[in-house]
Motif scaffolding. Structure first.
Motif, PDB file in Angstrom:
ATOM      1  N   GLU A  77       1.027  -0.939   0.332  1.00 27.92           N
ATOM      2  CA  GLU A  77       0.110  -0.166  -0.500  1.00 27.92           C
ATOM      3  C   GLU A  77       1.040   1.407   0.032  1.00 27.92           C
ATOM      4  N   GLU A  78       2.026   1.338   0.556  1.00 32.55           N
ATOM      5  CA  GLU A  78       2.710   1.997   1.264  1.00 32.55           C
ATOM      6  C   GLU A  78       3.377   2.508  -0.446  1.00 32.55           C
ATOM      7  N   THR A  79       4.225   1.526  -1.222  1.00 31.66           N
ATOM      8  CA  THR A  79       4.422   1.466  -2.725  1.00 31.66           C
ATOM      9  C   THR A  79       3.292   2.887  -3.708  1.00 31.66           C
ATOM     10  N   PHE A  80       2.488   2.027  -3.342  1.00 31.46           N
ATOM     11  CA  PHE A  80       0.823   2.412  -4.750  1.00 31.46           C
ATOM     12  C   PHE A  80       1.014   4.265  -3.962  1.00 31.46           C
ATOM     13  N   ARG A  81       1.069   4.180  -2.846  1.00 33.68           N
ATOM     14  CA  ARG A  81       0.662   5.617  -2.291  1.00 33.68           C
ATOM     15  C   ARG A  81       1.792   6.820  -2.529  1.00 33.68           C
ATOM     16  N   GLU A  82       3.405   6.133  -2.550  1.00 40.33           N
ATOM     17  CA  GLU A  82       4.220   6.879  -3.054  1.00 40.33           C
ATOM     18  C   GLU A  82       4.466   7.262  -4.607  1.00 40.33           C
ATOM     19  N   GLN A  83       3.579   6.179  -5.363  1.00 39.44           N
ATOM     20  CA  GLN A  83       4.050   5.922  -7.199  1.00 39.44           C
ATOM     21  C   GLN A  83       2.739   6.951  -7.020  1.00 39.44           C
ATOM     22  N   LEU A  84       1.457   7.103  -6.629  1.00 44.20           N
ATOM     23  CA  LEU A  84       0.083   8.137  -6.898  1.00 44.20           C
ATOM     24  C   LEU A  84       1.468   9.376  -6.339  1.00 44.20           C
TER      25      LEU A  84
END
Length: 991
Positions: A699-706
């Motif tokens: 989830e943090e990877t997803f948020r960082e990419q966003l």
């Protein structure tokens, strides 16, 4: 200097700031205008203003806190000189426009510091701006009331300003409710589990209603208990007393019979008051079509309530002449087939007006029940059969062409996997907004030492979140259930002690423990019986019981509280705490029953539990349950969690994390007892704690990419919501992001990673393929020197030690490295292609990279097994394991090595530097797959490694300059040429 009272000065400042509108202006001029009308001789000098701030004038400080914070948070204001929000640079622009001197600036900075917190991340497609600051300010009746309610609740100005900006980001992307042409917008707002998403959608509803939306449908959970919680929250903080009373006289007892909350809800005095019926105050009323106890019902009054009268019959309802003079309607309904069917039926009976009705649909927990999960094969055959709730939401969207749909969730993966080509579905085609992690929130990161550089053996309560809050349940430790119960009693005693010593007691109104082992109701009954028996045998009033508690308090709670809550009162000895232990025991065991089982499926069941945390004065109990405790149901005061249940879906796992939330006044007391290496399925084992860490990283990877891709390029978005799904990560192959019945078939062509690590992990383990891959590295391995080089990481916030390691190094050209990478084979075809496309352009096409520094780290001498690989200098072999069912390693590079590589890359941007600005770093690891050192030894013979057993794994960090002027980070290509304008096409085969 005249003797101006602080009250007079406050009035002048209030009027001056109000007159400025939404932007800072020359303050002295505006203050003079305000003083002319009220106190022409008032002292408006900066010296008096500064002295009042220094003396602690609370009202004046609060006034300026509101306005400075609002200007700090403003996104891209026309007066901001392109300064980023929430920075010193923005504050300096504000002071320049106010014409304040340097001394006053210093005092204001101390009184109202700049909140350097992240804002919401917005992925959007282009939209027509309509919700301007001027339009928002012109009609803000309900937002202003809600904003003041949050202040009354103790929200800091920074939190209110953050909510203001985040809710504005949502509303401005909806369709203009007054526009002639009907348009629907669909979006998704992503928060954190139990992090205050309701506050955001309440703010969105307030602003949308003020702007002209006249029907608001809130889909609030699948149980009436959850629906009623949402109804009460909206009634209390948005709708307000006057709209609930509907003209009833609060002094007339007879007229209040049957009115919600009056007389049976101790929170009624705290409900918003507007000072009269809004329609008599120049605003408009809100009519509730659902109440605290009653969901939407198909009654004649319901149909009449949905009929809207026009002030000017010849104009449509959405015309401003009509829109702002009619009452708004709000419904809070369950995601229940019968209820939604009634609503759809009633709407169909209203003729003519639906096409003119600006409607807002807010879907709480939008990944639950709302997503269509019908068999994709049926869709391929042309069937459009939907699951029940999804079908009814689609009908609502069909009936209401001006309806805007906003989903709210903490687990977004199911939503972003919805088919974007299905116009009647709820895919967030217009925007996806990721809310920042709120201050004071305790989430999954607070229970894990993510990327900690502190060696495990050096971790303490002070530098390790895991040691402070997590208590592992291993086979060797026993089940630790008694210890968890003891921790529950001790933490309750410490709460009572703190309440008696000046800490706000409202924080400790509820005190709960959660025990979650299984989804089976029979198991819940057994566990509850066992806990109940253990409670009565625990001897909490005996000498032996107190001795056990004293030992746990001294060994566990005392050091953790000293490290994390040194500012809170703490007993000097267990004897001082002992009276509070007795009080806690009495509260928990009241009624002879310390345990409540929560596993029913009906509203009647939950009503019998008396677990309404809003209406029950104090809940001090141990809750035993499963699925019903894992979504939507907020367990207030949760302090100790005993958790051993497994799942194979990442979003389900996160929703089970009821221990996430706000823990004001007792953050240090929170304990998580969690299963480690629990049995799971056939011949498999699951470490629940590691599973949470994996889904957290996903989830943090997803948020960082966003956050990366939210940066606009040349005024256009880098990605739009339909391009989000390929960004979803997955760290544990068995732990899927979501139960995905439909997948996108987008082809991610390129991922650019300037200055950021690239770490592929899906290496083939077939001996023949592995040998071919290893042999391709032969020329690069020959470049490694035989003399080790030392690398070091200086002390940081987590450690006071300088950490060092040695490695063999060598330099290779960019073309030589690309030649090797281009020939590698992968476990999944084309797995590395998006990265390779980027790397191939670094020969000058995209940016110039001259060479790469190879670093082959060496393990500590006592763990090192060295061997030559294809004639290379002896390399330190690394062991990495792949569990059954995985297709890739969990990680390659260690934290120490990645930190050192990142420092080299970051330092290369300046001078002097150890490497050039056009040099990349390649961490190279000869990996042996296995779970024990014996597997490494087995791969070595006569000092040489068997290339069929060596996986040459790597982590690349390109130089920060390795990007282009357009700053794009991703590029997509549609697989099907018939969809050449789309980034994704409908999935034909599972991905």
């Amino acid at each position: 200097m005249t003797n101006t009272s602080s009250g007079v000065l406050l009035d002048i400042h209030t009027s001056a700031l109000a007159g400025m509108g939404s932007m800072p202006r020359h303050f002295e001029r505006w203050a003079a205008l305000a003083a002319d009308e009220s106190s022409p001789d008032a002292d408006l000098g900066e010296e008096l203003f500064r002295s009042l701030l220094i003396s602690g004038d609370e009202a004046l400080t609060a006034l300026w806190g509101r306005h400075l914070t609002s200007w700090d948070f403003a996104e891209n204001p026309p007066w901001g000189a392109d300064t980023p929000a929430r920075t010193d640079e923005r504050r300096a622009v504000v002071y320049e426009r106010l014409r304040f001197g340097s001394e006053l600036r210093k005092v204001l900075d101390e009184a109202v510091p700049v909140a350097k917190v992240p804002g919401a991340t917005v992925i959007t497609r282009e939209f027509t701006p309509w919700y301007t600051p001027e339009r928002a300010a012109a009609r803000s009746f309900y937002w202003t009331a809600y904003e003041q309610k949050l202040r009354d609740k103790g929200w800091p100005e920074t939190a209110i300003a953050g909510l203001d900006q985040a809710s504005r980001a949502v509303v401005e992307r909806l369709a203009d409710p007054e526009q002639p042409a009907a348009r629907q917008a669909k979006g998704l707002v992503v928060g954190y589990v139990q992090s205050g998403k309701t506050a955001n959608f309440t703010g969105v509803a307030a602003k949308a209603i003020d702007a002209g939306y006249r029907l608001v449908i809130v889909l609030g959970g699948t149980l009436n208990l959850l629906r009623a919680q949402t109804q009460r929250r909206l009634d209390m903080e948005l709708i307000g007393q006057e709209n609930i009373l509907r003209g009833a006289d609060v002094t007339d007892v007879d007229s209040l019979v049957g009115v919600d909350y009056v007389g049976d809800d101790e929170g009624w005095p705290e409900f918003v008051r507007h000072g009269g019926r809004p329609s008599t105050l120049g605003a408009f009323d809100i009519e509730r079509l659902t109440t605290r106890d009653n969901d939407y019902k198909s009654l004649a009054q319901g149909i009449r309530a949905l009929e809207f009268e026009k002030r000017v019959p010849t104009r449509p309802l959405h015309d401003s002449a009509n829109l702002h003079h009619t009452a708004a309607r709000i419904l809070v309904v369950k995601k229940n087939k019968a209820v939604l069917t009634k609503l759809v039926k009633d709407l169909k009976q209203i003729h003519g007006i639906l096409g003119e009705l600006p409607t807002l649909i807010i879907d709480d927990e939008s990944d639950q029940a709302s997503v269509n999960t019908s068999d994709p094969k049926k869709w391929e055959r042309g069937s459009t059969e939907r699951t029940a709730i999804n079908g009814l939401i689609s009908k609502l969207l069909g009936l209401l062409p001006r309806a805007q749909y906003i989903g709210y969730t903490a687990t977004p993966f199911a939503n972003v996997f919805i088919d974007p080509g299905d116009d009647m579905d709820i895919f967030p085609s217009d925007f996806l907004i990721s809310l920042p992690r709120p201050a004071g929130y305790m989430g999954v990161q607070d229970f894990h030492d993510l990327n900690s550089s502190v060696p495990v053996e050096e971790r303490t309560y002070a530098n390790s979140q895991e040691k402070a809050h997590v208590r592992g349940i291993y086979d060797s430790t026993g089940d630790r259930l008694q210890e968890a119960m003891d921790a529950f009693v001790l933490s309750g005693a410490l709460k009572l002690y703190r309440a008696d010593h000046g800490v706000h007691s409202a924080n400790f109104r509820h005190h709960t423990m959660l025990a979650h082992e299984s989804v089976r109701q029979d198991d819940h009954a057994d566990l509850a019986l066992r806990i109940n028996s253990m409670w009565h045998q625990a001897g909490y009033s005996s000498a032996a019981g107190h001795e056990r508690l004293a030992s746990l308090w001294e060994a566990d709670f005392t050091p953790v509280s000293a490290a994390y809550a040194s500012d809170l009162p703490s007993p000097s000895s267990y004897e001082e705490l002992r009276p509070y232990v007795n009080l806690a025991r009495q509260r928990i065991g009241s009624g002879g029953q310390p345990v409540i089982v929560v596993n029913g499926d009906t509203d009647r069941y939950f009503a019998q539990l008396d677990l309404d945390f809003d209406r029950t004065p104090n809940v001090w109990k141990i809750l035993v349950g499963g699925t019903k405790l894992s979504r939507g149901f907020t367990v207030e005061g949760l302090t100790v969690t005993y958790y051993r249940r497994t799942t194979q879906q990442g979003d389900t796992l996160m929703q089970m994390g009821r221990w996430f939330g706000f823990r004001s006044g007792y953050r240090d007391l929170v304990r998580l007892y969690i299963g480690r290496e629990e049995p799971f399925g056939r011949d498999k084992s699951v470490d629940l704690y590691e599973a949470y860490e994996a889904v957290c990283r996903d989830e943090e990877t997803f948020r960082e990419q966003l956050a990366q891709y939210s940066v606009m390029v040349d005024g256009e978005p880098q990605v739009t919501p339909v391009q989000i799904p390929p960004l979803v990560a997955q760290h544990l192959p068995w732990l899927k992001p979501s139960a995905r019945n439909k997948m996108f078939n987008a082809e991610l062509v390129e991922i650019r990673s300037p200055g950021r690590p690239i770490e592929p992990a899906a290496y083939p383990l077939n001996g023949t393929v592995t040998k071919r891959n290893t042999e391709r590295w032969r020329s690069l391995l020959q470049a490694l020197s035989t003399t080790p080089v030392s690398f070091s990481n200086p002390p940081d916030n987590s450690s006071t030690l300088t950490r060092t390691f040695t490695a063999l190094t060598g330099t290779v050209t960019h073309s030589d490295l690309i030649s090797v990478l281009s020939g590698l084979e992968w476990e999944r075809p084309r797995y590395f292609d998006p990265h390779l496309t980027y790397l191939r352009q670094l020969d000058g096409t995209l940016a110039q990279v001259d060479d790469w520094l190879l670093i082959s780290p060496r393990l500590a001498s006592d763990n090192r097994i060295e061997a030559s690989v294809l004639g290379s200098a002896p390399l330190s072999l690394v062991r990495r394991s792949i569990q059954d069912g995985k297709s890739s390693f969990g990680r390659i590079a260690s934290v120490e090595h990645r930190t050192a590589a990142q420092r080299l890359i970051n330092d290369a941007a300046g001078a002097p530097a150890q490497i050039g600005s056009k040099t990349g770093i390649a961490l190279v690891y000869p990996v042996v797959e296995g779970s024990s050192p014996d597997s490494v030894r087995a791969a070595v013979r006569n000092g040489a490694a068997d290339p069929s057993k060596i996986v040459m794994a790597f982590t690349l960090v390109p130089p920060r300059s390795a990007t282009s002027a357009d700053r794009r980070l991703v590029r997509f290509r549609a697989k099907d040429s018939r969809h050449h304008n789309e980034a994704t096409v409908p999935a034909r085969t599972p991905v």
